[in-house]
Each structure stands twice: as C-alpha cells, then as structure tokens.
Enzyme design. Structure first.
Site, PDB file in Angstrom:
ATOM      1  N   LYS A  99     -11.374   0.915 -15.782  1.00 52.90           N
ATOM      2  CA  LYS A  99     -11.888  -1.065 -15.266  1.00 52.90           C
ATOM      3  C   LYS A  99     -12.134  -1.059 -17.017  1.00 52.90           C
ATOM      4  CE  LYS A  99     -11.271  -0.270 -11.132  1.00 52.90           C
ATOM      5  NZ  LYS A  99      -9.444  -0.883 -10.532  1.00 52.90           N
ATOM      6  N   ILE A 126     -19.840  -2.396  -3.443  1.00 46.12           N
ATOM      7  CA  ILE A 126     -19.327  -2.741  -2.065  1.00 46.12           C
ATOM      8  C   ILE A 126     -18.892  -1.540  -1.099  1.00 46.12           C
ATOM      9  CG2 ILE A 126     -17.446  -4.639  -1.250  1.00 46.12           C
ATOM     10  CD1 ILE A 126     -18.897  -5.581  -3.050  1.00 46.12           C
ATOM     11  N   ASP A 163       3.869   2.810  -4.338  1.00 39.80           N
ATOM     12  CA  ASP A 163       2.716   3.324  -5.129  1.00 39.80           C
ATOM     13  C   ASP A 163       3.085   3.287  -7.063  1.00 39.80           C
ATOM     14  OD1 ASP A 163       1.480   4.510  -7.051  1.00 39.80           O
ATOM     15  OD2 ASP A 163       2.328   6.719  -6.053  1.00 39.80           O
ATOM     16  N   VAL A 164       1.944   1.945  -6.610  1.00 39.58           N
ATOM     17  CA  VAL A 164       1.731   1.445  -7.914  1.00 39.58           C
ATOM     18  C   VAL A 164       2.003   1.695  -9.531  1.00 39.58           C
ATOM     19  CG1 VAL A 164       0.257  -0.258  -6.731  1.00 39.58           C
ATOM     20  CG2 VAL A 164       0.011   1.149  -8.659  1.00 39.58           C
ATOM     21  N   ASN A 215      -4.906  -5.151  -7.104  1.00 41.81           N
ATOM     22  CA  ASN A 215      -6.297  -4.303  -5.912  1.00 41.81           C
ATOM     23  C   ASN A 215      -6.628  -2.498  -6.483  1.00 41.81           C
ATOM     24  OD1 ASN A 215      -8.906  -3.804  -4.410  1.00 41.81           O
ATOM     25  ND2 ASN A 215      -7.071  -3.252  -3.020  1.00 41.81           N
ATOM     26  N   ASP A 253       1.036  -0.871   0.076  1.00 43.04           N
ATOM     27  CA  ASP A 253      -0.137   0.144  -0.433  1.00 43.04           C
ATOM     28  C   ASP A 253       1.119   0.946   0.242  1.00 43.04           C
ATOM     29  OD1 ASP A 253      -3.261   0.219   0.862  1.00 43.04           O
ATOM     30  OD2 ASP A 253      -2.247   1.985   0.853  1.00 43.04           O
ATOM     31  N   TYR A 287     -12.736   6.995 -14.057  1.00 38.69           N
ATOM     32  CA  TYR A 287     -12.680   5.377 -13.317  1.00 38.69           C
ATOM     33  C   TYR A 287     -13.125   4.294 -13.730  1.00 38.69           C
ATOM     34  CZ  TYR A 287     -13.968   1.966 -10.429  1.00 38.69           C
ATOM     35  OH  TYR A 287     -14.204   0.206  -9.269  1.00 38.69           O
ATOM     36  N   THR A 292     -17.176  -0.591   1.792  1.00 36.77           N
ATOM     37  CA  THR A 292     -15.819   0.141   1.520  1.00 36.77           C
ATOM     38  C   THR A 292     -15.855   1.833   2.364  1.00 36.77           C
ATOM     39  OG1 THR A 292     -15.055   0.502  -0.430  1.00 36.77           O
ATOM     40  CG2 THR A 292     -15.075  -1.443   0.219  1.00 36.77           C
TER      41      THR A 292
END
Length: 264
Positions: free
Chosen positions: A165, A194, A67-68, A94, A41, A161, A196
């Site tokens: 996706k 979901i 950081d991906v 994810n 993360d 977004y 979250t």
C-alpha cells in the site's frame, strides 16, 4: 461553472474488487448517483449476487469476472466497458488482498502474491484504462485504494500488505505526473479501520470471537477519535468526490479517511 460539481450522472466507471466491502460500497454509491459502472471481481458468484443487491437506477451496472493480476485483464475490462457503455471516464483500483503473516514466517510466495494483486494488478489495469482515456481525449479520473497502513503499521502480520500500500501511494504520484498532460487525474484514498467482510475474516483467522471483540473495543477506545469504525460508504463518498469535477484541480493527492486514527 457546474451547477453541481459532485454530479457524476452519465459517467462511466470501472470498479475492481467490486463485489464486496469497500468496492461494493463504491459501486452502489456510483449507481445511486447516476453513473454506469462495470463491476469487476474474480469471484463470479459474488459479482452476480452484488449486481442483484444494487438499487434500481438512476445508473446501471454490468459485470466482468477477472483477476487483476493476469496480464490481459486490463484490456478485457476496457473491451467489456466499451461494449456495454461506449467509453470509460473513471477507474477505481480497489481490488486487493491482505493475507496475514509475520515476516519471520513469511514465504516468498505470499509476498509475491500480494504484490501481484496490489501493485502489478493496479499497474496493468491503470495502463489499459489510461490508454483508452488518452484515445478519447476527454481526460478522466483514476482513484487508487491505498491505506493508513501505507503511513504506519497497525499490527504485526501485515508487513507485505503495508509495503504494497505504500507502493500504491507512490505509484499514484508517479502516474499522476505522467498522465497530467492528458488531463487524467490520479489520486488515492487511504482508509482507516473499515467494517468489511474481509476485515472481519482476518480477525476470525487469528483470534477467538472473544479476542476479536476485545480487540475491536480497545481499538475504538484508544485509536479512533471519532469512536466508530468506518463503513464502505464513507470511502465511497470520497471516491465520488475524486471521480467528480469537484476535485478537478487535484492530482497526485491522497485523501485520508480514517476517523482521526492518524491523530493518535
């Protein structure tokens, strides 16, 4: 024939965006199932708090702050995973962001940032981890988090977004085709609504508490046949299936986990 094809005990997994929400749900489910997990993360404090909240065994978890979207992050994940656990069997991509902006007010910088994290980050991480899996010659499983928003928009403000996706869904198929000769399976999960921390914050950013509550009630009443929001463990159990030998003959597929949302 495996006695329990859903058993992932002893497997080694990397989960990005693992400190909260769906990511943390996946880490927890994997640890409870006996896997060894590298929780990745970009928020170091949240990652440390997540590790403290995990149950004791039978698996275990370590963490890495990364950081991906940064080019070296994938190789850093692999190196840390090998340092802690000697190999990597499963990757769950994810990590993702979903800042809201109608297209007519959207800045190029917002669009670029969404794609940097949701697509570039997924590519960099997958490339690094798949490279290690190929070296190991034991196959592997990559699980990407897509969304029902890849199939249709849910609301105004998430165009960047939604598009990212949809790209995840197609990237999954292309990578599955490329890695199949190495027995590396690549599948995606498309969650619906979901509960979250991130989703709650999105509503807080654009609605009053009263508006948010009315939105949630109407959404469940009119959009979700099962009549409830999903929880992170609903997605974690799907990830467990895709990480296990129970899904050995699946690659390039997308699992829809949406409470029936796409039926409406």
């Amino acid at each position: 024939m495996a006695t329990n094809p859903f058993d992932i005990s002893g497997k080694v997994a990397i989960v990005t965006g693992g400190a909260m929400g769906i990511g943390f749900g996946i880490v927890r489910r994997f640890v409870e199932s006996g896997a060894r997990v590298l929780l990745v993360d970009r928020d170091e404090k949240a990652a440390k708090e997540a590790l403290a909240r995990l149950p004791e065994g039978p698996g275990k978890a370590e963490m890495l702050t990364a950081d991906v979207s940064e080019e070296a992050s994938g190789e850093r994940m692999v190196a840390r995973c090998i340092e802690c656990f000697d190999r990597v069997d499963v990757l769950v991509n994810n990590a993702g962001i979903f800042p809201m902006s109608p297209v007519m007010q959207m800045s190029p910088e917002l669009l670029d940032r969404v794609y940097q994290v949701n697509i570039r980050g997924l590519m960099l991480t997958s490339k690094a981890v798949a490279g290690r899996m190929i070296q190991q010659r034991q196959g592997g499983s990559i699980v990407n988090l897509s969304s029902v928003n890849a199939l249709r928009p849910n609301m105004v403000g998430l165009a960047a977004y939604d598009a990212s996706k949809a790209a995840v869904a197609m990237f999954t198929k292309s990578l599955a085709l490329e890695l199949a000769p190495h027995r590396i399976r690549v599948n995606s999960i498309a969650p619906g609504g979901i509960d979250t921390e991130g989703n709650a914050q999105v509503l807080k950013d654009v609605m009053t508490p009263e508006q948010a509550e009315a939105f949630r009630e109407n959404y469940l009443r009119t959009k979700v046949p099962l009549g409830r929001y999903g929880n992170p463990d609903d997605i974690a159990k799907a990830a467990l299936f895709l990480a296990s030998s129970a899904s050995d003959y699946m690659t390039g597929s997308s699992l829809l986990v949406d409470g029936g949302l796409m039926l409406m």
